[in-house]
Design a protein around this motif. Structure first.
Motif, PDB file in Angstrom:
ATOM      1  N   GLU A   1       3.990   1.096  14.502  1.00 48.54           N
ATOM      2  CA  GLU A   1       2.559   0.703  14.389  1.00 48.54           C
ATOM      3  C   GLU A   1       1.555   1.582  13.751  1.00 48.54           C
ATOM      4  O   GLU A   1       0.739   0.846  12.899  1.00 48.54           O
ATOM      5  N   THR A   2       1.467   2.909  13.883  1.00 46.49           N
ATOM      6  CA  THR A   2       0.735   3.802  12.936  1.00 46.49           C
ATOM      7  C   THR A   2       0.995   3.428  11.793  1.00 46.49           C
ATOM      8  O   THR A   2       0.111   3.212  10.627  1.00 46.49           O
ATOM      9  N   ASP A   3       2.038   3.248  11.204  1.00 49.90           N
ATOM     10  CA  ASP A   3       2.684   3.152   9.909  1.00 49.90           C
ATOM     11  C   ASP A   3       2.241   2.003   9.375  1.00 49.90           C
ATOM     12  O   ASP A   3       1.591   1.652   8.334  1.00 49.90           O
ATOM     13  N   ARG A   4       2.255   0.800  10.262  1.00 45.07           N
ATOM     14  CA  ARG A   4       1.671  -0.558   9.772  1.00 45.07           C
ATOM     15  C   ARG A   4       0.482  -0.509   9.565  1.00 45.07           C
ATOM     16  O   ARG A   4      -0.342  -1.080   8.534  1.00 45.07           O
ATOM     17  N   LYS A   5      -0.664   0.066  10.485  1.00 46.68           N
ATOM     18  CA  LYS A   5      -2.055   0.270  10.469  1.00 46.68           C
ATOM     19  C   LYS A   5      -2.219   1.124   8.767  1.00 46.68           C
ATOM     20  O   LYS A   5      -3.208   0.691   8.622  1.00 46.68           O
ATOM     21  N   LEU A   6      -1.618   1.901   8.759  1.00 46.74           N
ATOM     22  CA  LEU A   6      -1.839   2.874   7.710  1.00 46.74           C
ATOM     23  C   LEU A   6      -1.882   2.121   6.403  1.00 46.74           C
ATOM     24  O   LEU A   6      -2.676   2.214   5.609  1.00 46.74           O
ATOM     25  N   GLN A   7      -0.450   1.152   6.293  1.00 45.68           N
ATOM     26  CA  GLN A   7      -0.597   0.409   4.973  1.00 45.68           C
ATOM     27  C   GLN A   7      -1.680  -0.609   4.879  1.00 45.68           C
ATOM     28  O   GLN A   7      -1.871  -0.784   3.979  1.00 45.68           O
TER      29      GLN A   7
END
Length: 104
Positions: free
Chosen positions: A58-64
């Motif tokens: 989820e964090t990776d998705r938000k960062l993208q």
């Protein structure tokens, strides 16, 4: 091997009074420490790792998503700067024409 108990008082009373409300605050709400037996099961640990993995995704998705928004914002700022530069150049040309001495 039993876990070491955290001291309830410090050797230095002055230091103890300065630590009040710091790292020792609220420890009593957790109750007594376990007596050497492991209180967390293997399944609980695996569940925690799975939760961490999901949170990481989820964090990776938000960062993208944030990176895409930043790229869009950077492009808009670049375009605004370019348009402002054109306007400033036109103003400069206008002032130069008005200030040019009469030729003739």
């Amino acid at each position: 091997m039993p876990r070491a108990r955290m001291p309830t008082t410090l050797a230095n009373p002055a230091l103890e009074s300065s630590m009040r409300g710091c790292c020792y605050a609220g420890l009593e709400k957790y109750g007594p420490e376990p007596s050497g037996a492991m209180s967390v099961t293997r399944d609980e640990i695996l569940n925690l790792f799975q939760e961490i993995a999901l949170q990481s995704k989820e964090t990776d998705r938000k960062l993208q998503k944030t990176a895409l928004q930043q790229k869009k914002t950077d492009r808009q700022v670049w375009e605004a700067n370019k348009a402002l530069g054109r306007q400033c150049n036109r103003l400069g040309e206008f002032v130069e024409e008005r200030m040019r001495p009469g030729v003739g």
